[in-house]
Scaffold this motif. Structure first.
Motif, PDB file in Angstrom:
ATOM      1  N   ASP A 142      91.078  45.405   9.737  1.00 48.42           N
ATOM      2  CA  ASP A 142      90.131  44.997   8.702  1.00 48.42           C
ATOM      3  C   ASP A 142      90.195  45.840   7.437  1.00 48.42           C
ATOM      4  OD1 ASP A 142      89.286  43.091  10.489  1.00 48.42           O
ATOM      5  OD2 ASP A 142      87.725  44.381  11.320  1.00 48.42           O
ATOM      6  N   GLY A 143      91.225  45.652   6.679  1.00 51.05           N
ATOM      7  CA  GLY A 143      91.324  46.339   5.404  1.00 51.05           C
ATOM      8  C   GLY A 143      92.752  46.352   4.923  1.00 51.05           C
ATOM      9  N   ASN A 158     101.084  51.918   5.079  1.00 49.44           N
ATOM     10  CA  ASN A 158     102.504  51.647   4.886  1.00 49.44           C
ATOM     11  C   ASN A 158     103.185  51.252   6.194  1.00 49.44           C
ATOM     12  OD1 ASN A 158     102.911  52.088   2.055  1.00 49.44           O
ATOM     13  ND2 ASN A 158     102.534  54.256   2.407  1.00 49.44           N
ATOM     14  N   SER A 159     102.888  51.955   7.269  1.00 47.65           N
ATOM     15  CA  SER A 159     103.581  51.674   8.522  1.00 47.65           C
ATOM     16  C   SER A 159     103.210  50.316   9.098  1.00 47.65           C
ATOM     17  CB  SER A 159     103.289  52.772   9.551  1.00 47.65           C
ATOM     18  OG  SER A 159     101.928  52.777   9.914  1.00 47.65           O
ATOM     19  N   GLU A 160     102.104  49.762   8.685  1.00 47.22           N
ATOM     20  CA  GLU A 160     101.702  48.457   9.202  1.00 47.22           C
ATOM     21  C   GLU A 160     102.552  47.311   8.637  1.00 47.22           C
ATOM     22  OE1 GLU A 160      97.127  49.604  10.356  1.00 47.22           O
ATOM     23  OE2 GLU A 160      97.557  48.861   8.351  1.00 47.22           O
ATOM     24  N   TYR A 161     103.306  47.583   7.597  1.00 45.75           N
ATOM     25  CA  TYR A 161     104.262  46.601   7.100  1.00 45.75           C
ATOM     26  C   TYR A 161     105.559  46.607   7.911  1.00 45.75           C
ATOM     27  CZ  TYR A 161     101.447  46.082   2.838  1.00 45.75           C
ATOM     28  OH  TYR A 161     100.445  45.818   1.947  1.00 45.75           O
ATOM     29  N   GLN A 162     105.712  47.566   8.816  1.00 45.73           N
ATOM     30  CA  GLN A 162     106.980  47.750   9.528  1.00 45.73           C
ATOM     31  C   GLN A 162     107.045  46.877  10.786  1.00 45.73           C
ATOM     32  OE1 GLN A 162     107.010  52.351   9.438  1.00 45.73           O
ATOM     33  NE2 GLN A 162     109.153  51.742   9.136  1.00 45.73           N
ATOM     34  N   TRP A 163     107.131  45.580  10.596  1.00 42.70           N
ATOM     35  CA  TRP A 163     107.277  44.676  11.734  1.00 42.70           C
ATOM     36  C   TRP A 163     108.526  44.994  12.544  1.00 42.70           C
ATOM     37  CZ3 TRP A 163     111.832  42.056  11.779  1.00 42.70           C
ATOM     38  CH2 TRP A 163     112.478  41.870  10.554  1.00 42.70           C
ATOM     39  N   ASP A 164     109.576  45.468  11.857  1.00 44.71           N
ATOM     40  CA  ASP A 164     110.831  45.751  12.540  1.00 44.71           C
ATOM     41  C   ASP A 164     110.688  46.864  13.567  1.00 44.71           C
ATOM     42  OD1 ASP A 164     110.381  47.236  10.101  1.00 44.71           O
ATOM     43  OD2 ASP A 164     112.364  48.128  10.339  1.00 44.71           O
ATOM     44  N   LYS A 165     109.808  47.817  13.304  1.00 46.18           N
ATOM     45  CA  LYS A 165     109.576  48.911  14.251  1.00 46.18           C
ATOM     46  C   LYS A 165     108.498  48.546  15.267  1.00 46.18           C
ATOM     47  CE  LYS A 165     112.403  51.278  11.681  1.00 46.18           C
ATOM     48  NZ  LYS A 165     113.833  51.301  12.032  1.00 46.18           N
ATOM     49  N   ARG A 166     107.501  47.811  14.834  1.00 44.58           N
ATOM     50  CA  ARG A 166     106.401  47.453  15.728  1.00 44.58           C
ATOM     51  C   ARG A 166     106.867  46.539  16.849  1.00 44.58           C
ATOM     52  NH1 ARG A 166     101.270  48.399  13.967  1.00 44.58           N
ATOM     53  NH2 ARG A 166     101.198  49.660  12.079  1.00 44.58           N
ATOM     54  N   ASP A 212      98.683  48.421  18.129  1.00 43.62           N
ATOM     55  CA  ASP A 212      97.230  48.312  18.238  1.00 43.62           C
ATOM     56  C   ASP A 212      96.772  48.696  19.634  1.00 43.62           C
ATOM     57  OD1 ASP A 212      98.589  46.043  19.169  1.00 43.62           O
ATOM     58  OD2 ASP A 212      96.722  44.902  19.265  1.00 43.62           O
ATOM     59  N   LYS A 213      97.699  49.170  20.480  1.00 41.89           N
ATOM     60  CA  LYS A 213      97.345  49.551  21.847  1.00 41.89           C
ATOM     61  C   LYS A 213      97.786  50.987  22.124  1.00 41.89           C
ATOM     62  CE  LYS A 213      99.757  46.160  23.367  1.00 41.89           C
ATOM     63  NZ  LYS A 213     100.469  45.203  24.252  1.00 41.89           N
ATOM     64  N   SER A 232      94.234  37.715   7.920  1.00 41.45           N
ATOM     65  CA  SER A 232      94.937  38.511   6.925  1.00 41.45           C
ATOM     66  C   SER A 232      94.409  39.930   6.828  1.00 41.45           C
ATOM     67  CB  SER A 232      94.846  37.842   5.554  1.00 41.45           C
ATOM     68  OG  SER A 232      93.495  37.760   5.130  1.00 41.45           O
ATOM     69  N   ASP A 233      93.169  40.162   7.291  1.00 44.19           N
ATOM     70  CA  ASP A 233      92.599  41.502   7.204  1.00 44.19           C
ATOM     71  C   ASP A 233      92.681  42.227   8.540  1.00 44.19           C
ATOM     72  OD1 ASP A 233      90.803  39.978   8.566  1.00 44.19           O
ATOM     73  OD2 ASP A 233      89.026  40.665   7.469  1.00 44.19           O
ATOM     74  N   ASN A 234      93.496  41.747   9.461  1.00 44.95           N
ATOM     75  CA  ASN A 234      93.640  42.396  10.760  1.00 44.95           C
ATOM     76  C   ASN A 234      95.124  42.563  11.040  1.00 44.95           C
ATOM     77  OD1 ASN A 234      93.634  43.231  13.428  1.00 44.95           O
ATOM     78  ND2 ASN A 234      91.912  41.904  13.993  1.00 44.95           N
ATOM     79  N   GLU A 235      95.668  43.675  10.547  1.00 43.87           N
ATOM     80  CA  GLU A 235      97.103  43.883  10.609  1.00 43.87           C
ATOM     81  C   GLU A 235      97.616  43.964  12.040  1.00 43.87           C
ATOM     82  OE1 GLU A 235      95.086  46.040   8.691  1.00 43.87           O
ATOM     83  OE2 GLU A 235      95.332  44.659   7.013  1.00 43.87           O
TER      84      GLU A 235
END
Length: 491
Positions: free
Chosen positions: A113-114, A118-126, A136-137, A339-342
């Motif tokens: 919620d916000g 920067n790291s939350e854009y890293q789908w490749d690593k997540r 998120d776990k 969109s507000d819950n990365e």
């Protein structure tokens, strides 16, 4: 497989070679100005005229990089023109890119919620469960970095230079070993060549050390040591300088070379001399591999079938080069209900296409050894929705202000250039667990543990990079059986 933007690539890039010229590349150049490569298995060094200048002596691989009149050296099979590569063209760099925030800029840093960190854009690593901080776990199980972070390994980034002043790259780059192979008189840092190399470096080894409000980004192997070898002076480089960089990287004990550079020619009947160049590249690759170094290369961004008649993509199709195709999602964090819950950007049905979707621009064919995250793009969506850039790979960059001040930042790029460093980082993870593994064994482990998406070998080679399975296998007993990438060139 979806047809996202694949039709548009032909309009955007055409069917011919992009960003490449042969020899000196200038209408006013004389024969004495031309750069070319010499194959010493076809001509004796004693037969080379004195007025031919040796730029790089790679004689351990029976190769020389020279300047002078190519026609005076041996037969046609003895030489090949050096290839000049122009990074100002999309075909040799990122297909799509956009700058993000500067490293010092303010943004929230939390999972829910916000504004995303920067790291939350890293789908490749997540999506690879790289680190518990990128999920998120937290505490929900072991991550890759609970097993290895690449400590004790060394990766060469042969590229446009690396800005080691970035807070997520400080202490990562070995300044003493890093070098500039171009001879332009500057150091290994970018010199008018953009931030391509810095972006690649972050994907491999960023440390997430930025203590600013938005945090940093994390690389696949944050404890590996990087050696930056700059082969571009301004926006231009030469294939011969790249080969010299490969030899240097092997000599200083690099576990892998990340070479996010390539050139595609669609008609070898028009340029038959490139078959001689392929042989020379293979000779250098053989010598580099004999010293234990894996060569990881981007497969190319022209959406071309490398198995088509007379089609040649170099250096990907040369023997001994590990070719990586690109994949990426469509729909990561585009907006809407969540969109507000990365934390939910990768869950449920929020992606129109999965992260293993072949990118619209990627080259494909039997020269691909594996696929990895390189970023995807819906070009129509990007034109109207800035959030559509989230489907690209997010990493470290540097920008230069009008007064010459270099500033650290973050940005998105898509290309097979972004997929290769995912695999180079994976080599570091394997070698940290198996320091004595041969290049065949390292590549074999990567291929054997890869997962196969529905598009199959044509786009994914042996499969899509799977770090969890790879680290599990590397930490167990036995070794890989050797990669398929040693006998390429089936066209």
């Amino acid at each position: 497989m979806s047809n996202h933007s694949r039709r548009r690539v032909l309009k955007a890039f055409g069917a011919a070679a992009a960003g490449v010229s042969l020899g000196a590349g200038s209408a006013t150049a004389s024969a004495a100005d031309e750069r070319f490569l010499v194959n010493l298995t076809e001509v004796s060094r004693s037969e080379i005229p004195d007025d031919v200048e040796i730029i790089h002596d790679l004689s351990k691989a029976d190769v020389l990089v020279a300047r002078g009149d190519q026609s005076t050296v041996g037969s046609a099979a003895a030489t090949a023109p050096d290839v000049r590569i122009d990074r100002s063209d999309d075909g040799s760099g990122a297909v799509v890119e956009a700058e993000g925030p500067r490293a010092s800029e303010n943004s929230a840093s939390h999972n829910h919620d916000g504004p995303p960190s920067n790291s939350e854009y890293q789908w490749d690593k997540r999506v690879q469960d790289l680190n518990a901080d990128l999920t998120d776990k937290p505490g929900g199980g072991r991550s890759i970095h609970d097993v290895t972070t690449g400590e004790g390994t060394r990766i060469a980034v042969v590229d446009s230079g690396v800005y080691d002043g970035h807070p997520d790259l400080e202490g990562v780059v070995n300044e003493d070993l890093s070098t500039n192979i171009t001879g332009d008189g500057y150091d290994f840092r970018p010199n008018g060549a953009g931030n391509h190399g810095t972006h690649v470096a972050g994907t491999i080894a960023a440390t997430n050390s930025n203590d600013g409000p938005g945090g940093g980004v994390l690389g696949t192997a944050p404890d590996t040591e990087l050696v930056a070898i700059r082969m571009f002076s301004g926006l231009q480089g030469y294939a011969g300088d790249g080969l010299a960089a490969w030899m240097y990287a092997a000599e200083i004990g690099c576990d892998a070379i990340n070479y996010s550079v390539g050139y595609t020619v669609s008609d070898t009947e028009e340029y038959p001399v490139l078959l001689e160049l392929e042989q020379i590249i293979s000779q250098v690759a053989t010598e580099v591999r004999s010293q234990g170094t894996v060569i990881v290369n981007s497969a190319g961004n022209a959406s071309l079938d490398m198995d088509a008649p007379n089609q040649l993509s170099l250096p990907t199709e040369a023997d001994g080069v590990f070719g990586v195709a690109a994949t990426g999602p469509i729909g990561y964090g585009w907006g809407g209900k969540h969109s507000d819950n990365e934390a939910k950007w990768l869950t449920g049905n929020r992606l129109e296409e999965p992260t293993t979707e072949p990118a619209f621009y990627t080259n494909y064919g039997s020269a691909v050894d594996v696929s990895a995250a390189g970023g995807n793009a819906d070009l129509d969506a990007i034109a109207t929705n800035p959030n559509a850039y989230n489907d690209l790979v997010y990493s470290t960059i540097n920008t230069t202000d009008d007064d010459g001040t270099v500033t650290s930042g973050y940005g998105w790029k898509a290309g097979t250039s972004m997929a290769a460093p995912q695999v180079a980082g994976a080599v570091a993870l394997v070698r940290s667990l198996r320091p004595d593994a041969t290049p065949d064994e390292v590549e074999g482990l990567i291929q054997e543990t890869a997962t196969m998406p529905e598009e199959g070998e044509r786009y994914h080679g042996s499969g899509h990079l799977d770090l969890e399975a790879l680290v599990r296998a590397a930490g167990g007993n036995g070794a890989g059986n050797g990669g398929k990438g040693k006998g390429k060139g089936n066209r």
